[in-house]
Each structure stands twice: as C-alpha cells, then as structure tokens.
Scaffold this motif. Structure first.
Motif, PDB file in Angstrom:
ATOM      1  N   ASP A  38     -22.608 -17.201  52.182  1.00  0.00           N
ATOM      2  CA  ASP A  38     -23.544 -18.282  51.854  1.00  0.00           C
ATOM      3  C   ASP A  38     -22.818 -19.621  51.764  1.00  0.00           C
ATOM      4  O   ASP A  38     -23.336 -20.657  52.211  1.00  0.00           O
ATOM      5  N   MET A  39     -21.651 -19.610  51.161  1.00  0.00           N
ATOM      6  CA  MET A  39     -20.887 -20.846  51.007  1.00  0.00           C
ATOM      7  C   MET A  39     -20.529 -21.424  52.370  1.00  0.00           C
ATOM      8  O   MET A  39     -20.651 -22.633  52.609  1.00  0.00           O
ATOM      9  N   LEU A  40     -20.096 -20.564  53.276  1.00  0.00           N
ATOM     10  CA  LEU A  40     -19.721 -21.036  54.612  1.00  0.00           C
ATOM     11  C   LEU A  40     -20.931 -21.600  55.350  1.00  0.00           C
ATOM     12  O   LEU A  40     -20.815 -22.592  56.077  1.00  0.00           O
ATOM     13  N   GLU A  41     -22.079 -20.990  55.145  1.00  0.00           N
ATOM     14  CA  GLU A  41     -23.289 -21.433  55.834  1.00  0.00           C
ATOM     15  C   GLU A  41     -23.797 -22.769  55.298  1.00  0.00           C
ATOM     16  O   GLU A  41     -24.289 -23.620  56.060  1.00  0.00           O
ATOM     17  N   LYS A  42     -23.659 -22.992  54.000  1.00  0.00           N
ATOM     18  CA  LYS A  42     -24.280 -24.159  53.366  1.00  0.00           C
ATOM     19  C   LYS A  42     -23.365 -25.374  53.270  1.00  0.00           C
ATOM     20  O   LYS A  42     -23.857 -26.495  53.085  1.00  0.00           O
ATOM     21  N   HIS A  43     -22.066 -25.186  53.362  1.00  0.00           N
ATOM     22  CA  HIS A  43     -21.129 -26.293  53.156  1.00  0.00           C
ATOM     23  C   HIS A  43     -20.195 -26.412  54.357  1.00  0.00           C
ATOM     24  O   HIS A  43     -19.687 -25.407  54.849  1.00  0.00           O
ATOM     25  N   GLU A  44     -19.947 -27.638  54.780  1.00  0.00           N
ATOM     26  CA  GLU A  44     -19.187 -27.856  56.008  1.00  0.00           C
ATOM     27  C   GLU A  44     -17.782 -28.411  55.775  1.00  0.00           C
ATOM     28  O   GLU A  44     -17.042 -28.604  56.735  1.00  0.00           O
ATOM     29  N   GLY A  45     -17.400 -28.682  54.556  1.00  0.00           N
ATOM     30  CA  GLY A  45     -16.123 -29.327  54.300  1.00  0.00           C
ATOM     31  C   GLY A  45     -14.930 -28.417  54.511  1.00  0.00           C
ATOM     32  O   GLY A  45     -15.040 -27.192  54.625  1.00  0.00           O
ATOM     33  N   LEU A  46     -13.748 -29.033  54.525  1.00  0.00           N
ATOM     34  CA  LEU A  46     -12.501 -28.294  54.697  1.00  0.00           C
ATOM     35  C   LEU A  46     -12.260 -27.309  53.566  1.00  0.00           C
ATOM     36  O   LEU A  46     -11.794 -26.187  53.792  1.00  0.00           O
ATOM     37  N   GLY A  47     -12.553 -27.746  52.332  1.00  0.00           N
ATOM     38  CA  GLY A  47     -12.245 -26.896  51.186  1.00  0.00           C
ATOM     39  C   GLY A  47     -12.958 -25.566  51.238  1.00  0.00           C
ATOM     40  O   GLY A  47     -12.362 -24.515  50.962  1.00  0.00           O
ATOM     41  N   VAL A  48     -14.232 -25.571  51.583  1.00  0.00           N
ATOM     42  CA  VAL A  48     -14.993 -24.324  51.671  1.00  0.00           C
ATOM     43  C   VAL A  48     -14.457 -23.451  52.795  1.00  0.00           C
ATOM     44  O   VAL A  48     -14.290 -22.236  52.637  1.00  0.00           O
ATOM     45  N   TYR A  49     -14.187 -24.052  53.939  1.00  0.00           N
ATOM     46  CA  TYR A  49     -13.635 -23.268  55.056  1.00  0.00           C
ATOM     47  C   TYR A  49     -12.342 -22.568  54.646  1.00  0.00           C
ATOM     48  O   TYR A  49     -12.144 -21.379  54.905  1.00  0.00           O
ATOM     49  N   ILE A  50     -11.447 -23.309  53.997  1.00  0.00           N
ATOM     50  CA  ILE A  50     -10.157 -22.733  53.594  1.00  0.00           C
ATOM     51  C   ILE A  50     -10.359 -21.601  52.597  1.00  0.00           C
ATOM     52  O   ILE A  50      -9.751 -20.532  52.701  1.00  0.00           O
ATOM     53  N   LEU A  51     -11.237 -21.821  51.623  1.00  0.00           N
ATOM     54  CA  LEU A  51     -11.491 -20.788  50.609  1.00  0.00           C
ATOM     55  C   LEU A  51     -12.059 -19.520  51.237  1.00  0.00           C
ATOM     56  O   LEU A  51     -11.599 -18.405  50.949  1.00  0.00           O
ATOM     57  N   VAL A  52     -13.070 -19.664  52.092  1.00  0.00           N
ATOM     58  CA  VAL A  52     -13.689 -18.485  52.702  1.00  0.00           C
ATOM     59  C   VAL A  52     -12.687 -17.766  53.599  1.00  0.00           C
ATOM     60  O   VAL A  52     -12.586 -16.539  53.589  1.00  0.00           O
ATOM     61  N   LEU A  53     -11.933 -18.516  54.375  1.00  0.00           N
ATOM     62  CA  LEU A  53     -10.924 -17.913  55.247  1.00  0.00           C
ATOM     63  C   LEU A  53      -9.888 -17.126  54.448  1.00  0.00           C
ATOM     64  O   LEU A  53      -9.573 -15.973  54.769  1.00  0.00           O
ATOM     65  N   ALA A  54      -9.356 -17.747  53.384  1.00  0.00           N
ATOM     66  CA  ALA A  54      -8.304 -17.098  52.598  1.00  0.00           C
ATOM     67  C   ALA A  54      -8.812 -15.845  51.912  1.00  0.00           C
ATOM     68  O   ALA A  54      -8.059 -14.881  51.721  1.00  0.00           O
ATOM     69  N   ASN A  55     -10.081 -15.826  51.528  1.00  0.00           N
ATOM     70  CA  ASN A  55     -10.654 -14.629  50.914  1.00  0.00           C
ATOM     71  C   ASN A  55     -11.007 -13.578  51.961  1.00  0.00           C
ATOM     72  O   ASN A  55     -10.891 -12.379  51.710  1.00  0.00           O
TER      73      ASN A  55
ATOM     74  N   PHE B  72     -16.471 -31.270  42.274  1.00  0.00           N
ATOM     75  CA  PHE B  72     -16.364 -30.724  43.629  1.00  0.00           C
ATOM     76  C   PHE B  72     -16.109 -29.215  43.637  1.00  0.00           C
ATOM     77  O   PHE B  72     -16.243 -28.561  44.676  1.00  0.00           O
ATOM     78  N   LEU B  73     -15.753 -28.649  42.465  1.00  0.00           N
ATOM     79  CA  LEU B  73     -15.529 -27.208  42.391  1.00  0.00           C
ATOM     80  C   LEU B  73     -16.830 -26.426  42.186  1.00  0.00           C
ATOM     81  O   LEU B  73     -16.809 -25.194  42.238  1.00  0.00           O
ATOM     82  N   ALA B  74     -17.941 -27.114  41.973  1.00  0.00           N
ATOM     83  CA  ALA B  74     -19.205 -26.420  41.689  1.00  0.00           C
ATOM     84  C   ALA B  74     -19.567 -25.433  42.793  1.00  0.00           C
ATOM     85  O   ALA B  74     -20.081 -24.341  42.526  1.00  0.00           O
ATOM     86  N   LYS B  75     -19.286 -25.781  44.035  1.00  0.00           N
ATOM     87  CA  LYS B  75     -19.640 -24.889  45.143  1.00  0.00           C
ATOM     88  C   LYS B  75     -18.730 -23.668  45.221  1.00  0.00           C
ATOM     89  O   LYS B  75     -19.028 -22.713  45.950  1.00  0.00           O
ATOM     90  N   GLU B  76     -17.618 -23.672  44.484  1.00  0.00           N
ATOM     91  CA  GLU B  76     -16.687 -22.542  44.496  1.00  0.00           C
ATOM     92  C   GLU B  76     -16.934 -21.563  43.359  1.00  0.00           C
ATOM     93  O   GLU B  76     -16.180 -20.613  43.161  1.00  0.00           O
ATOM     94  N   VAL B  77     -18.009 -21.777  42.610  1.00  0.00           N
ATOM     95  CA  VAL B  77     -18.342 -20.910  41.481  1.00  0.00           C
ATOM     96  C   VAL B  77     -19.087 -19.681  41.987  1.00  0.00           C
ATOM     97  O   VAL B  77     -20.113 -19.791  42.672  1.00  0.00           O
ATOM     98  N   LEU B  78     -18.581 -18.522  41.655  1.00  0.00           N
ATOM     99  CA  LEU B  78     -19.261 -17.264  41.990  1.00  0.00           C
ATOM    100  C   LEU B  78     -20.396 -16.977  41.016  1.00  0.00           C
ATOM    101  O   LEU B  78     -21.471 -16.514  41.406  1.00  0.00           O
ATOM    102  N   TRP B  79     -20.140 -17.274  39.721  1.00  0.00           N
ATOM    103  CA  TRP B  79     -21.158 -16.974  38.709  1.00  0.00           C
ATOM    104  C   TRP B  79     -20.851 -17.745  37.436  1.00  0.00           C
ATOM    105  O   TRP B  79     -19.688 -17.971  37.087  1.00  0.00           O
TER     106      TRP B  79
END
Length: 346
Positions: free
Chosen positions: A22-39, A153-160
């Motif tokens: 969901d994060m990858l689909e909804k957000h286009e920035g570098l930070g989200v891409y890096i986080l999803v890739l690393a996980n 800016f970390l709000a989008k990286e919150v799982l729960w």
C-alpha cells in the motif's frame, strides 16, 4: 484505531506485507521506495510479489532524478534519501536480490552456538545518524530539532498506532531492516523521552515480550542503550520475529566473548540494569518470552569498528552479523567473529 497486528504471526505478516504494498502504491518519494525495497529483500516471497512494482518505480525515479540533476536543479527530497538512491543506482536494480544467510559453527567446540552471517547490501546504505558519534555518559537529553520518531514525514512509515499494555505506542517499519518482520516500537512517543531505560519502561517491555510471544512465537524486543549504537535518541525498542533463538540466547552455560546474563525475574534484571546505569556502562538487551538477555559491552567509539561493519549493536552483540560485501560474507569465520566480539568485552 485499528486492532494491533501483534495478535498472531499470520496477522502480523499479512499487515506488514500489505502495508508495504500500500505504501508503495500511494507514495512516490524516494524514502518510501527505499523502505519498501529494503524490507522486500528480507523475504523471498515478499520480494517476488513486489519486485515488478519496485522495478517500475526504480526506473521512474531514476529518470526523474537524473533529469533534474542534469539540469542543475535541486530535488525536493531529503539529502539522506538521495544519497542512498544514488548508491542503489550504482549497484543496479538487476543486481538486487533477497538477503542470504548462513550459519558459522565453531569447528573446535560444537556445543557453542554458531554465529550467523547475513549478506545484506542495502543495510549498509543506512545513514549513520548518531551511531557513528563517539559518546560520553549514559544519556543525552532529547533534542526536538534532531531526528526523532515524531517527525511528520515519518507518518507514512507507521505500520500501526494504538495501545499495548495500557500505553499508547507507535510501531514503524525499520527503513533498513536486518531481522524478520523488523519494526521500531515507540512507547508514548509524545513524551519525547531520550534513549534511557526506566524501571517502568523495563517492566513494560518485559510484559510486552511475554504476552506477544504467547501469540507470535519467536517475537522479541531488542534495545540499544545510548552509546551502544542506538542510532536515534528517542526512547524506542526494535521488534522482530525469529524461528530460532539468537546465538547469544542459546547454551547459557558455555563461554561467550561478551558478558551476557539472562534474567528470568524482572526485578533482578532491573537491579542489574540500574547497576550498569550507575557505572555509565552501555549495553544491549533482548527481551523474549523467557525474560531478558543483558549484554554489557564497550561504548561505541572506544573500539574501532571492524572493516566490514559500521558498528556492533544488539544483533551483532547477540551473534548475528549483517555485512554488505559478498567477499566479507563468504570470508567470515567463527574465529574472526569471536575475536571481533571479544574486542568489545568490558
């Protein structure tokens, strides 16, 4: 407020993986891409399910960022994320793959727990933050201007977000993970406490580890004290789920290169932690269903890091060693890892 994902391994894994998609689909920035890739590279099944979407995003980001840089313009992206992405471009997406892991037994002492090596190139791209600093004392006051887990800016990286054991908590994805289902658990984030454990929070972590582990087998909480490679000075624990105990959690009666102690009584454990605080002695902790493992060790900056490592935090102190070079991954042996830990002995 949604139900906690920490109610079963299946629920946690489903929420963890779907949250990344969901994060990858909804957000286009570098930070989200890096986080999803690393996980994604932590789990072959997750990598297979997200690889095409990640490859598409990688190409899109590469075209956008290289175009902006060629024109000499500034990017509306954090400097840390830009540097990580440029390094990923150097590696090449086609060269990325799930992490590799191997056991390294002691050929002369089969009763000793084998070390674990992990080939994890993306982990090495993590910004150092305060983990490279040479620190003094047992704590540093919380700095609202520094990096912390309340940054918008970390709000989008919150799982729960919700309540655990009567405390509000925030569970974030670890942006550069090195453990299965690796998260960052921040109790009472609005209190903005520095990374200094208190009797109350020690008892809380103890209860969380025991209650969650009953529903999520292999669940653990880890903690790096200030000066023991805690990279963020905002009170937090790290969450993970393993199929087998960490090397330092096994065979407690055998010799270990660091001073490890396992406590099955919460108050006894706190007496030891309080003693370490009084001595300004740094440490790493691992809470589990059986209690807590306490590892006293040398302060960061007191011993030069190994050439293949950015520094030893709870994972390395407990016997699991992420490395970024395939040559290092293949060349590490039990004796060299034992010696590396022994250099941190106090």
């Amino acid at each position: 407020m949604t139900v906690s994902p920490l109610i079963s391994r299946a629920v946690l894994e489903q929420r963890f993986n779907s949250g990344l998609a969901d994060m990858l689909e909804k957000h286009e920035g570098l930070g989200v891409y890096i986080l999803v890739l690393a996980n994604a590279v932590q789990n072959p099944d997750l990598w297979n399910s997200l690889r095409d979407a990640l490859a598409l995003r990688h190409r899109s980001l590469r075209e956008r960022i290289t175009g902006v840089l060629r024109q000499g313009q500034r990017l509306a992206e954090p400097e840390d994320d830009l540097m990580v992405f440029l390094k990923l471009l150097a590696i090449g997406f086609e060269n990325l793959a799930p992490i590799e892991q191997r056991l390294i037994p002691n050929p002369n002492a089969p009763d000793m727990p084998p070390w674990e090596a992990q080939f994890n190139p993306i982990r090495a791209l993590r910004p150092a933050r305060m983990s490279e600093a040479k620190v003094e004392g047992a704590m540093r006051p919380f700095d609202p201007l520094g990096f912390h887990f309340n940054k918008p800016f970390l709000a989008k990286e919150v799982l729960w977000e919700g309540n655990l054991e009567d405390k509000p908590v925030r569970l974030l994805y670890n942006k550069f993970p090195f453990a299965p289902l690796h998260g960052l658990l921040v109790p009472e984030p609005a209190q903005e406490r520095p990374q200094l454990l208190t009797p109350e929070l020690h008892g809380w972590a103890w209860d969380i580890a025991r209650t969650v582990s009953a529903d999520v087998p292999g669940f653990g909480l880890s903690y790096n004290s200030y000066g023991a490679y805690a990279s963020v000075n905002h009170l937090h624990f790290q969450t993970f789920v393993r199929q087998r105990p960490l090397p330092a959690q096994t065979n407690p009666d055998t010799a270990y290169p660091l001073a490890r102690q396992h406590f099955s009584d919460m108050e006894d454990a706190w007496f030891r932690l309080d003693e370490l605080h009084q001595m300004n002695q740094v440490y790493n902790l691992v809470y589990s269903i059986d209690g807590v493992l306490v590892i006293a060790r040398a302060r960061q900056g007191a011993v030069a890091p190994e050439p293949w490592s950015a520094g030893f935090a709870w994972s390395e102190a407990a016997g699991v060693f992420p490395v970024s070079s395939r040559e290092d991954y293949g060349g590490l042996d039990h004796a060299s890892l034992h010696a590396a830990l022994a250099r941190l002995a106090v």
